[in-house]
Scaffold this motif. Structure first.
Motif, mmCIF file in Angstrom:
data_model
loop_
_atom_site.group_PDB
_atom_site.id
_atom_site.type_symbol
_atom_site.label_atom_id
_atom_site.label_comp_id
_atom_site.label_asym_id
_atom_site.label_seq_id
_atom_site.Cartn_x
_atom_site.Cartn_y
_atom_site.Cartn_z
ATOM 1 N N MET A 1 -32.405 49.694 0.490
ATOM 2 C CA MET A 1 -32.879 48.401 0.613
ATOM 3 C C MET A 1 -31.687 47.663 1.384
ATOM 4 S SD MET A 1 -34.994 45.750 -0.077
ATOM 5 C CE MET A 1 -35.851 46.126 -1.443
ATOM 6 N N LEU A 2 -32.140 46.708 2.318
ATOM 7 C CA LEU A 2 -30.893 46.105 3.128
ATOM 8 C C LEU A 2 -31.295 44.479 2.724
ATOM 9 C CD1 LEU A 2 -29.136 45.493 5.593
ATOM 10 C CD2 LEU A 2 -31.144 45.116 6.857
ATOM 11 N N ARG A 3 -29.929 43.873 2.151
ATOM 12 C CA ARG A 3 -30.000 42.587 1.786
ATOM 13 C C ARG A 3 -29.071 41.632 2.814
ATOM 14 N NH1 ARG A 3 -30.304 45.907 -2.725
ATOM 15 N NH2 ARG A 3 -27.879 46.464 -2.444
ATOM 16 N N ILE A 4 -29.621 40.806 3.379
ATOM 17 C CA ILE A 4 -28.853 39.822 4.128
ATOM 18 C C ILE A 4 -28.659 38.583 3.491
ATOM 19 C CG2 ILE A 4 -28.713 38.740 6.384
ATOM 20 C CD1 ILE A 4 -30.713 40.921 7.575
ATOM 21 N N HIS A 5 -27.312 38.212 3.234
ATOM 22 C CA HIS A 5 -27.114 37.175 2.635
ATOM 23 C C HIS A 5 -26.457 35.852 3.436
ATOM 24 C CE1 HIS A 5 -26.386 39.446 -1.356
ATOM 25 N NE2 HIS A 5 -26.244 40.385 -0.368
ATOM 26 N N PRO A 191 -33.139 52.541 4.786
ATOM 27 C CA PRO A 191 -32.565 53.989 4.497
ATOM 28 C C PRO A 191 -31.377 54.235 3.454
ATOM 29 C CG PRO A 191 -33.045 54.063 6.714
ATOM 30 C CD PRO A 191 -33.081 52.484 6.261
ATOM 31 N N VAL A 192 -30.723 53.123 3.175
ATOM 32 C CA VAL A 192 -29.763 53.335 2.558
ATOM 33 C C VAL A 192 -29.488 51.879 1.705
ATOM 34 C CG1 VAL A 192 -28.346 54.859 3.926
ATOM 35 C CG2 VAL A 192 -28.028 52.393 4.350
ATOM 36 N N GLU A 193 -28.781 51.692 0.865
ATOM 37 C CA GLU A 193 -28.218 50.399 0.014
ATOM 38 C C GLU A 193 -27.263 49.660 0.915
ATOM 39 O OE1 GLU A 193 -29.567 49.014 -2.652
ATOM 40 O OE2 GLU A 193 -31.441 50.282 -2.675
#
Length: 321
Positions: A1-5, A191-193
């Motif tokens: 999961m990609l999380r953009i803050h 693909p990655v955290e």
């Protein structure tokens, strides 16, 4: 999961790229040429690739593996100014950056010996990379550039229209299911955290013809934040014979209205494209709005309508829960 803050000010600094980025399209198209699970939409494009493009493909492939990391220097921000601007930036990459990024690439990939010379900034090897990029672009991308530009321009028009009428958060919500906006975080399958913090710099969203499944971001967080995502296909015209799969559920006219609203429009435009009167278009939009499928906003003398994420998922035949 990609999380953009997002932090204070990031929403106002978030924008859609104005044109296709030729270097992002180079990397992602090369991935598609090597993809085992091939997207049938790209079959005609693959058949047009010529032997010169295949030679360039062999030269570039070690730097652009189809899975995992590829060097950020191959997709510089200067690429937004056009292909030659991007090439100049690639060939001017500082030696320290070349070494750092190619070392990361070699950690999980077996690389030919010439890549070591590239990491050292050897002039002849750097020029060789430039020739391969130009050959690939001329033979593989230029013949398809009209289609690429049309797709990207259509996507940008849709996104910026939503942003201008309803605001940046509404635009981000409308990316579902590709992206998921839960203020103040934008999430995507990845693909990655990974967590990316914008720190007030905003986000450049780059629509891509060849990005097909998951969005792509730069690894180096000191670079300007970029997220490349699949450009949406062109909005189809309302069917002349409205026998769509939604017609039994919504009725023929309302299904046509929902299909037209894949591209935001005013009530009068909706009426013209759906082939109904203005009053009928307004009534159908109201019903769909109450059902949570359409969002409407007034600007001066006009009411603008667009699909909600729920409406987009229903039209695409995707799960709505």
């Amino acid at each position: 999961m990609l999380r953009i803050h997002f932090s204070a000010g990031d929403l106002s600094r978030t924008r859609i790229a104005e044109d296709p980025d030729p270097l992002w399209e180079t990397v992602l198209s090369l991935h598609q040429l090597r993809e085992r699970r091939r997207d049938p939409v790209l079959d005609a494009w693959r058949r047009r690739t010529c032997p010169r493009g295949v030679r360039a493909l062999r030269a570039l492939s070690p730097l652009m593996p189809p899975r995992g990391y590829f060097p950020d220097f191959l997709t510089p921000a200067a690429g937004s100014g056009g292909f030659e601007c991007g090439i100049d930036a690639v060939l001017s990459t500082p030696r320290r950056q070349l070494r750092t990024e190619l070392r990361l690439l070699s950690a999980r990939n077996a690389l030919p010996g010439w890549v070591g010379h590239l990491a050292d900034g050897e002039v002849s090897t750097v020029r060789r990379l430039g020739r391969a990029l130009r050959q690939y672009h001329a033979s593989v991308l230029e013949p398809a550039w009209r289609d690429i530009t049309s797709r990207v321009e259509g996507d940008r028009s849709h996104r910026t229209g939503t942003q201008g009428r309803l605001g940046t958060e509404a635009m981000l919500r409308a990316f579902a299911p590709t992206l998921h906006w839960q203020s103040p975080v934008l999430c995507a399958d990845y693909p990655v955290e990974r967590d990316v913090h914008l720190h007030g710099r905003g986000l450049l969203l780059v629509p891509s013809y060849f990005c097909r499944r998951t969005p792509v971001a730069l690894l180096d967080e000191t670079l300007w934040p970029v997220l490349v995502y699949p450009a949406r296909p062109p909005c189809p015209q309302a069917p002349t014979n409205p026998g769509t799969r939604l017609a039994p559920l919504l009725g023929h006219t309302r299904a046509a209205v929902l299909q037209v609203l894949q591209r935001p429009c005013t009530t009068s435009e909706l009426a013209r494209w759906a082939g109904v009167s203005v009053s009928s278009a307004s009534e159908h939009a109201s019903v769909l709005r109450r059902a949570g499928l359409v969002a409407s906003t007034r600007q001066r003398h006009h009411v603008h309508h667009t699909l909600t994420p729920l409406g987009s998922r229903l039209l695409a035949g995707e799960p709505t829960n």
